[in-house]
Design a protein around this motif. Sequence first.
Motif, PDB file in Angstrom:
ATOM      1  N   MET A 145       0.826  -1.208   0.000  1.00  7.94           N
ATOM      2  CA  MET A 145       0.000   0.000   0.000  1.00  7.94           C
ATOM      3  C   MET A 145       0.856   1.251   0.000  1.00  7.94           C
ATOM      4  O   MET A 145       0.531   2.255  -0.632  1.00  7.94           O
TER       5      MET A 145
ATOM      6  N   SER B 280       4.243   0.649  -5.815  1.00  7.30           N
ATOM      7  CA  SER B 280       2.786   0.811  -5.922  1.00  7.30           C
ATOM      8  C   SER B 280       2.417   2.283  -6.050  1.00  7.30           C
ATOM      9  O   SER B 280       1.493   2.636  -6.788  1.00  7.30           O
TER      10      SER B 280
ATOM     11  N   PHE C 186      -3.997 -13.005  -0.794  1.00  9.04           N
ATOM     12  CA  PHE C 186      -3.257 -11.746  -0.959  1.00  9.04           C
ATOM     13  C   PHE C 186      -4.051 -10.710  -1.726  1.00  9.04           C
ATOM     14  O   PHE C 186      -4.069  -9.532  -1.374  1.00  9.04           O
TER      15      PHE C 186
ATOM     16  N   VAL D 158      -4.858  -6.641  -0.918  1.00  9.02           N
ATOM     17  CA  VAL D 158      -4.330  -5.592  -1.789  1.00  9.02           C
ATOM     18  C   VAL D 158      -5.460  -4.691  -2.292  1.00  9.02           C
ATOM     19  O   VAL D 158      -5.389  -3.463  -2.222  1.00  9.02           O
TER      20      VAL D 158
ATOM     21  N   SER E  61      -6.833  -2.563   0.537  1.00 11.54           N
ATOM     22  CA  SER E  61      -5.944  -1.452   0.897  1.00 11.54           C
ATOM     23  C   SER E  61      -6.061  -0.301  -0.088  1.00 11.54           C
ATOM     24  O   SER E  61      -6.132   0.868   0.308  1.00 11.54           O
ATOM     25  N   TYR E  62      -6.106  -0.625  -1.377  1.00 15.35           N
ATOM     26  CA  TYR E  62      -6.205   0.430  -2.387  1.00 15.35           C
ATOM     27  C   TYR E  62      -7.560   1.124  -2.337  1.00 15.35           C
ATOM     28  O   TYR E  62      -7.653   2.342  -2.532  1.00 15.35           O
TER      29      TYR E  62
END
Length: 239
Positions: A1, A6, A50, A54, A57-58
């Motif tokens: 994150m 990223s 996973f 991910v 979080s985004y």
Amino acid sequence: MHSSISTAMAMMAFAGFVYFLSDRISLNALVKSALPLTLCGFLLIPSEGFLGMVVSSYMISAGYSFMTLLIALMLYDISKRFGIMVLLLFCLKNAMQIFVVWGKDFAGMIERSGLTPGTQEAVLIIIVVALISSMAFILYSEKGLTSTWGVKFIETDLLDEQGREEKARTTLCDHLSSKHRLSPREDEILRLYAQGLNGPQIERELFIAEGTLKTHTRHIYEKLGISNRKELYALLGVK
């Protein structure tokens, strides 16, 4: 994150999005996506694997960013309308960090409660989802806003309208300046007139004398084929 890779990927995607699609996006829809994004992100936290973490979080990060953008736009609009010092408003905005600290303290209390990790996570998710849902209900309910708070808290439609007006004004000034070959200073003064500013305001804005402004204004009149301020305002669509 928070990794450099990223962040770079997200910023490149955002830059491309703004470059190619910014004129097709509704500001109203953009800022109202903050709460649903955050809500969906928290609901995905329990997802296995996973990818779930991910995406979650985004979504939460994007929701937080959009909410920050919404608050900044509202504070800017308030500052512009009422002449309030923008630093004061941003001090109020940044006071929300207090709630971040309180949230961490509350999470620590639950952690020390002796509940199992799965139960702790479920309790936190339920509380956060309930708070976000309540906030969404208040913000998206026009009736609730006007009756409970006494004001229209979100006026993104107005911001959209102001953006369209400003874009049209800029396009008109670009056309007039190019067609009549205005000098850079004349172009600058024309744009300030297009904003509805009067002589003394423009003098203060550009730090020029009254005689200098009159000279540039006379040149603008001559090049545009008009003779007075009234005709200039009519040409620029200034009410």
